[in-house]
Write an enzyme that holds these catalytic residues in place. Sequence first.
Site, mmCIF file in Angstrom:
data_model
loop_
_atom_site.group_PDB
_atom_site.id
_atom_site.type_symbol
_atom_site.label_atom_id
_atom_site.label_comp_id
_atom_site.label_asym_id
_atom_site.label_seq_id
_atom_site.Cartn_x
_atom_site.Cartn_y
_atom_site.Cartn_z
ATOM 1 N N SER A 201 0.839 -1.201 0.000
ATOM 2 C CA SER A 201 0.000 0.000 0.000
ATOM 3 C C SER A 201 0.874 1.250 0.000
ATOM 4 O O SER A 201 2.098 1.169 0.053
ATOM 5 C CB SER A 201 -0.922 0.000 1.213
ATOM 6 O OG SER A 201 -0.157 0.262 2.374
ATOM 7 N N LYS A 202 0.212 2.364 -0.062
ATOM 8 C CA LYS A 202 0.871 3.671 -0.140
ATOM 9 C C LYS A 202 1.998 3.847 0.879
ATOM 10 O O LYS A 202 3.016 4.444 0.580
ATOM 11 C CB LYS A 202 -0.155 4.785 0.127
ATOM 12 C CG LYS A 202 -0.738 5.407 -1.073
ATOM 13 C CD LYS A 202 -0.530 6.770 -1.491
ATOM 14 C CE LYS A 202 0.242 7.482 -2.436
ATOM 15 N NZ LYS A 202 0.644 7.036 -3.666
ATOM 16 N N ARG A 203 1.752 3.315 2.070
ATOM 17 C CA ARG A 203 2.780 3.553 3.097
ATOM 18 C C ARG A 203 4.101 2.840 2.796
ATOM 19 O O ARG A 203 5.107 3.082 3.436
ATOM 20 C CB ARG A 203 2.254 3.203 4.488
ATOM 21 C CG ARG A 203 2.124 1.736 4.751
ATOM 22 C CD ARG A 203 1.343 1.458 6.032
ATOM 23 N NE ARG A 203 0.856 0.104 6.005
ATOM 24 C CZ ARG A 203 1.539 -0.940 6.478
ATOM 25 N NH1 ARG A 203 2.700 -0.758 7.041
ATOM 26 N NH2 ARG A 203 1.031 -2.150 6.410
ATOM 27 N N HIS A 204 4.091 1.955 1.798
ATOM 28 C CA HIS A 204 5.338 1.307 1.399
ATOM 29 C C HIS A 204 6.027 2.037 0.255
ATOM 30 O O HIS A 204 6.997 1.552 -0.306
ATOM 31 C CB HIS A 204 5.070 -0.146 0.977
ATOM 32 C CG HIS A 204 4.440 -0.970 2.050
ATOM 33 N ND1 HIS A 204 3.125 -1.367 1.999
ATOM 34 C CD2 HIS A 204 4.931 -1.436 3.223
ATOM 35 C CE1 HIS A 204 2.842 -2.053 3.096
ATOM 36 N NE2 HIS A 204 3.914 -2.111 3.848
ATOM 37 N N GLY A 205 5.526 3.197 -0.108
ATOM 38 C CA GLY A 205 6.156 3.951 -1.205
ATOM 39 C C GLY A 205 5.206 4.065 -2.376
ATOM 40 O O GLY A 205 4.001 3.894 -2.226
#
Length: 407
Positions: A201-205
């Site tokens: 998800s977004k929090r992984h880049g």
Amino acid sequence: MSVIVRFAPSPTGPLHLGGARTALFNYLFAQRTAGRFILRIEDTDRERSKPEFEKNIIESLKWLDLSYDEFFRQSERIEIYKQPLQKLVAGDLAYQREGETAIRLRNPGRSVTFTDLIRGEVTFNTSELGDFVIAKSLTEPLYHLAVVVDDWEMGVTHIIRGEDHISNTPRQILIQAALGATRPAYAHIPLILAPDRSKLSKRHGAVSALEYRERGYLPEALNNYLALLGWNPDTDQEIFSLAELGRLFSLDKVQKSGAVFDLEKLNWFNREYLKNSPLDLIPEKGRKFWPVLKDRVTTLSEIPELLETEFNYFFRRPTYDKILLRNQKHFSKLRALIESIPANDFQADRLKAAIMPYADSAGRGEVLWPFRAALTGREKSADPFLVAAILGQAETLARLDYAASLA
Ligand code: GLU
């Protein structure tokens, strides 16, 4: 039977890596089987669907060169869903509860079994689904109904989609059965996982395909990487063109378990593709310096920064640490060799041919290291022949003289 596949994104967000890989697998399967590939925008959810996301999806596929043979938009097909819905109601296979406009499927509550081409036999008990809603009204089909009618009507033979849809399959099979529709083959592909094995998800880049474009990744590299993320070609070969993938791809070599996203691996692919990419792909500002940049660049977007930092010696004369000036006894010989090359043919290979025999006899480190230090002011830098060729003959000589004057 000729193959028809579809990629059926809902335009509720930009195309993510997972979606891009689903599209890629569909595309490759169609290529491999000489089948047809449909893009179907699933925008029946009017509130969440946005034109800008549809645009993003189309642009992403175009960038990735995943061309499709046909294009549909569910919102333009509302009429098409009406008749099957009416038929279900007329046959008492679907109904409206008193006081409700929604239409529900009469769920026989049986267990549903299908053979997934990746996961094998899958069985679901559907009784707890109850009589589920398939349309808000006769003119407002819901997602599952629209999918089933479309797949049937479009002659879709294989549904290749993310594993997150596997729990939708029993509902869709029940609707198919009620309609008398043929059942396509299913292939649910494993999700892309973050390194901690949670859902990517977004929090992984960066997760959207076009973000990778903005960051200077090449579509060939992303395709190649995504193809190998979950699919195993059974060889040691790693670099595959899209056309080559289209000749080799097969669903039975897709793994069952989640595939972990590895940015370092993607970066490796990008470097490999960048090294071999034609010069016109390189931003104009970087072209002249490409011979030295190409071994240092992971993504195209790094070029401006690299030119300002590691390669700033191309734009201004270096300042030298004392230690870099310590050995200049070969400078006059170097000077002469450099001057022997015609200025209009001042190429790296000419320089190398002129200087190497001397460097080999006098000691490579003795000759080349001070030469490089004089050109760049750095202890470590690119191949001095490449650097000199970019600087040009006059500047190369001027730097040798300047370094000599400081010693
Ligand atoms: N529209 C669904 C989605 O975007 C996919 C439906 C399907 O592939 O069957 O997740």
